[in-house]
Design a protein around this motif. Structure first.
Motif, PDB file in Angstrom:
ATOM      1  N   ASP A   1     -71.580  48.260   5.458  1.00 19.90           N
ATOM      2  CA  ASP A   1     -71.944  49.071   6.609  1.00 19.90           C
ATOM      3  C   ASP A   1     -72.773  48.324   7.647  1.00 19.90           C
ATOM      4  O   ASP A   1     -72.692  48.632   8.839  1.00 19.90           O
ATOM      5  N   PHE A   2     -73.586  47.369   7.222  1.00 17.58           N
ATOM      6  CA  PHE A   2     -74.558  46.799   8.158  1.00 17.58           C
ATOM      7  C   PHE A   2     -74.427  45.300   8.399  1.00 17.58           C
ATOM      8  O   PHE A   2     -75.253  44.731   9.119  1.00 17.58           O
ATOM      9  N   CYS A   3     -73.441  44.628   7.807  1.00 15.42           N
ATOM     10  CA  CYS A   3     -73.224  43.232   8.192  1.00 15.42           C
ATOM     11  C   CYS A   3     -72.735  43.209   9.640  1.00 15.42           C
ATOM     12  O   CYS A   3     -72.219  44.201  10.157  1.00 15.42           O
ATOM     13  N   VAL A   4     -72.898  42.074  10.282  1.00 17.45           N
ATOM     14  CA  VAL A   4     -72.635  41.994  11.717  1.00 17.45           C
ATOM     15  C   VAL A   4     -71.168  41.707  12.019  1.00 17.45           C
ATOM     16  O   VAL A   4     -70.596  42.300  12.929  1.00 17.45           O
ATOM     17  N   ARG A   5     -70.560  40.818  11.272  1.00 14.12           N
ATOM     18  CA  ARG A   5     -69.236  40.318  11.630  1.00 14.12           C
ATOM     19  C   ARG A   5     -68.104  41.004  10.869  1.00 14.12           C
ATOM     20  O   ARG A   5     -68.285  41.468   9.751  1.00 14.12           O
ATOM     21  N   VAL A   6     -66.930  40.997  11.472  1.00 18.25           N
ATOM     22  CA  VAL A   6     -65.715  41.414  10.780  1.00 18.25           C
ATOM     23  C   VAL A   6     -65.500  40.539   9.551  1.00 18.25           C
ATOM     24  O   VAL A   6     -65.145  41.029   8.476  1.00 18.25           O
ATOM     25  N   ARG A   7     -65.752  39.250   9.714  1.00 17.50           N
ATOM     26  CA  ARG A   7     -65.553  38.300   8.621  1.00 17.50           C
ATOM     27  C   ARG A   7     -66.415  38.653   7.415  1.00 17.50           C
ATOM     28  O   ARG A   7     -65.963  38.624   6.266  1.00 17.50           O
ATOM     29  N   ASP A   8     -67.676  38.992   7.652  1.00 22.41           N
ATOM     30  CA  ASP A   8     -68.574  39.314   6.545  1.00 22.41           C
ATOM     31  C   ASP A   8     -68.233  40.664   5.924  1.00 22.41           C
ATOM     32  O   ASP A   8     -68.405  40.866   4.723  1.00 22.41           O
TER      33      ASP A   8
ATOM     34  N   SER B   1     -75.447  29.720  14.616  1.00 19.94           N
ATOM     35  CA  SER B   1     -76.577  30.421  14.008  1.00 19.94           C
ATOM     36  C   SER B   1     -76.069  31.555  13.150  1.00 19.94           C
ATOM     37  O   SER B   1     -75.176  32.294  13.557  1.00 19.94           O
ATOM     38  N   PRO B   2     -76.612  31.749  11.953  1.00 20.36           N
ATOM     39  CA  PRO B   2     -76.126  32.815  11.080  1.00 20.36           C
ATOM     40  C   PRO B   2     -76.543  34.178  11.585  1.00 20.36           C
ATOM     41  O   PRO B   2     -77.634  34.357  12.089  1.00 20.36           O
ATOM     42  N   ALA B   3     -75.643  35.161  11.424  1.00 20.55           N
ATOM     43  CA  ALA B   3     -75.942  36.546  11.792  1.00 20.55           C
ATOM     44  C   ALA B   3     -75.225  37.443  10.816  1.00 20.55           C
ATOM     45  O   ALA B   3     -74.348  38.204  11.170  1.00 20.55           O
ATOM     46  N   THR B   4     -75.577  37.318   9.563  1.00 20.51           N
ATOM     47  CA  THR B   4     -74.832  38.004   8.515  1.00 20.51           C
ATOM     48  C   THR B   4     -75.139  39.492   8.465  1.00 20.51           C
ATOM     49  O   THR B   4     -74.281  40.315   8.253  1.00 20.51           O
ATOM     50  N   SER B   5     -76.392  39.880   8.638  1.00 18.14           N
ATOM     51  CA  SER B   5     -76.778  41.271   8.480  1.00 18.14           C
ATOM     52  C   SER B   5     -77.861  41.633   9.466  1.00 18.14           C
ATOM     53  O   SER B   5     -78.612  40.779   9.938  1.00 18.14           O
ATOM     54  N   LEU B   6     -77.932  42.904   9.781  1.00 19.61           N
ATOM     55  CA  LEU B   6     -78.960  43.369  10.696  1.00 19.61           C
ATOM     56  C   LEU B   6     -80.311  43.478  10.017  1.00 19.61           C
ATOM     57  O   LEU B   6     -81.327  43.666  10.679  1.00 19.61           O
ATOM     58  N   ALA B   7     -80.354  43.364   8.715  1.00 20.04           N
ATOM     59  CA  ALA B   7     -81.623  43.391   7.984  1.00 20.04           C
ATOM     60  C   ALA B   7     -81.817  42.013   7.359  1.00 20.04           C
ATOM     61  O   ALA B   7     -81.025  41.580   6.564  1.00 20.04           O
ATOM     62  N   SER B   8     -82.887  41.347   7.740  1.00 21.46           N
ATOM     63  CA  SER B   8     -83.074  39.979   7.268  1.00 21.46           C
ATOM     64  C   SER B   8     -83.173  39.899   5.758  1.00 21.46           C
ATOM     65  O   SER B   8     -82.829  38.895   5.157  1.00 21.46           O
ATOM     66  N   GLY B   9     -83.611  40.953   5.126  1.00 24.90           N
ATOM     67  CA  GLY B   9     -83.726  40.949   3.669  1.00 24.90           C
ATOM     68  C   GLY B   9     -82.382  40.923   2.977  1.00 24.90           C
ATOM     69  O   GLY B   9     -82.295  40.656   1.788  1.00 24.90           O
ATOM     70  N   LYS B  10     -81.319  41.237   3.720  1.00 25.82           N
ATOM     71  CA  LYS B  10     -79.987  41.260   3.110  1.00 25.82           C
ATOM     72  C   LYS B  10     -79.215  39.989   3.386  1.00 25.82           C
ATOM     73  O   LYS B  10     -78.060  39.870   3.009  1.00 25.82           O
ATOM     74  N   LEU B  11     -79.823  39.025   4.078  1.00 21.26           N
ATOM     75  CA  LEU B  11     -79.120  37.774   4.317  1.00 21.26           C
ATOM     76  C   LEU B  11     -78.859  37.089   2.996  1.00 21.26           C
ATOM     77  O   LEU B  11     -79.715  37.005   2.142  1.00 21.26           O
TER      78      LEU B  11
END
Length: 472
Positions: free
Chosen positions: A308-315, A459-469
């Motif tokens: 639900d909260f990852c940033v990319r389609v890929r992720d 630059s990585p942008a995997t999730s909107l919550a840094s704790g979930k990177l």
């Protein structure tokens, strides 16, 4: 919920207490008891159509015995060819299999292709040992020997994940059979931690599917609604779709956890589907086993938060149906007849659509993904690195919003299934995601965005919550 969905749920719930019964059993009881339960469930839900799974197993086993050095490609060709025959039965005037037979056949296809690959790896390792003249120690994930027909049947019909997943390798299955000191492996607490959101997701599914039924999209009156209403409708449809699978996959994982299936020491750094990535000696005593920290990452099939909260389609693809995604990456993506990330992804999505079925909606949806991947990759490389930290954060929020709308859009093809109904809905919202992706791709190319395969430098942008990177 349809009668089939209630049956799936019943099978999933029954597997939890059965798992507790098998957890502390010996290898023999685990092997044959789990196979007997799985075969019983298959016969109960599939009836005479169980013959399809048996033919697929026998054919794969014969290929493994005949050509162990190339059985992976042969098993892939055999099982995928049988899927075509299996789905064309009604056209041939033969009895149409039940939906449960289709579910069993899908998971069985993954397991048998993986088994053939594991046997091929063993054969290659044995040939290298013979050529070198000395024996090496046990390699990570390598089988001890080629499974017999009965062993292949017991793996194929093991009740764990037989209809809903998660997918697991034969090596994972063997590790469960020979699990040292299974009583020391935690089950109840991990199960409760995993299961607690499932009732909430179930209620949300029932509520959203009642308020926004999919059947409404098939009615002519739906297309008389204003454009904003038609655009909005795909959001709750995809929401109900996610909640339904969250419940099913969490319940399936709980069945594994109850049996201690897929439990490995945390130090082994197990991956969903693949199992341990590091050698980790098994505990040598009950005391050491009790002090070892375990996880169930090997059989983890869904990361609800990541989806639900990852940033990319890929992720988003990585967090959804995770064990199957591992299978696709390992056996399809890596052997794709192209080097480009986007073209490899397109090849993988094409075979994934074929694995799911022959409905045109699958292909329309899955083959939209490579376009979205190319667009987000080019545009991100062209823009995001030039922004300030605050600008990058704002970018990620916009990217996340568009990613969710892309999945909403693609979900409509997945649930409507037919060519006409999918294109009718997409046309009613002016193919907005396709057009947006093409514009983004063109803009990224114009501004010099590199190939998406060079994403590692961005630059990585995997999730909107840094704790979930996390690193995959």
């Amino acid at each position: 919920m349809s009668p089939e969905e209630w049956t799936y749920l019943l099978v999933l719930l029954i597997s939890i207490p059965i798992g507790f019964l098998f957890k502390k059993a010996g290898p023999g009881l685990k092997r044959w008891g789990a196979a007997a339960v799985g075969l019983g469930l298959t016969l109960f839900t599939c009836g005479p159509h169980t013959l399809h799974s048996l033919v697929t197993i026998l054919g794969t086993w014969a290929l493994i015995q005949a050509q162990p050095c190339s059985c992976h490609a042969l098993a892939l060709a055999w099982t995928f060819s049988y899927l075509l025959f299996f789905r064309a039965l009604s056209l041939l005037g033969l009895p149409t299999p039940t939906p449960f037979t289709n579910a069993v056949q899908l998971l069985l296809t993954l397991k048998l292709v993986s088994l053939a690959s594991e046997v091929q790896d063993l054969h290659v390792a044995q040939r290298k040992e013979m050529a070198s003249g000395f024996s090496k120690g046990p390699s990570l994930g390598l089988l001890p020997d080629v499974p017999s027909l009965l062993e292949t049947l017991s793996y194929s019909y093991c009740y764990v994940g037989i209809m809903t997943g998660p997918f697991f390798r034969y090596r994972t299955y063997l590790d469960w059979l020979g699990q040292p000191f299974p009583g020391a492996v935690p089950s109840l607490r991990p199960l409760l931690r995993r299961a607690w959101p499932a009732p909430l997701f179930g209620l949300l599914f029932l509520l959203s599917s009642h308020l926004f039924p999919l059947e409404a999209v098939r009615e002519d009156a739906f297309y008389a609604r204003p454009l904003p209403a038609r655009l909005f409708y795909m959001i709750p449809v995809f929401f109900a779709f996610r909640m339904r699978f969250y419940v099913a996959w969490i319940a399936a994982e709980c069945g594994c956890i109850a049996a201690g299936f897929g439990a490995y020491p945390v130090a082994a750094k197990a991956r969903a589907g693949g199992g341990p990535t590091l050698q980790c000696p098994p505990p040598s005593s009950p005391e050491k086993a009790a002090s070892t920290e375990y996880d169930y990452e090997t059989i983890r099939n869904i990361d609800c938060y990541g989806t639900d909260f990852c940033v990319r389609v890929r992720d988003g693809m990585r967090y959804w149906n995770m064990t199957v995604q591992w299978w696709l990456a390992q056996y399809i993506y890596k052997s794709a007849p192209a080097r480009s990330y986007v073209f490899r992804s397109a090849w993988t999505m094409l075979l994934s659509a074929y694995w799911h079925g022959l409905h045109p909606g699958y292909y329309l949806s899955f083959l939209t993904i490579p376009l979205c991947l190319a667009a987000e990759g080019r545009l991100e490389l062209a823009f995001r690195g030039r922004l300030s930290p605050r600008g990058q954060k704002a970018w990620d929020w916009v990217h996340w919003f568009l990613k969710m709308r892309a999945y909403d859009y693609m979900c409509m093809g997945f649930v409507l299934l037919s060519l006409g109904e999918t294109l009718r809905y997409w046309a009613s919202i002016y193919f907005c995601i396709h057009i947006l992706a093409l514009v983004a791709l063109g803009l990224g190319l114009a501004l010099g965005g590199g190939s998406p395969s060079r994403r590692k430098t961005a630059s990585p942008a995997t999730s909107l919550a840094s704790g979930k990177l996390r690193e995959e």
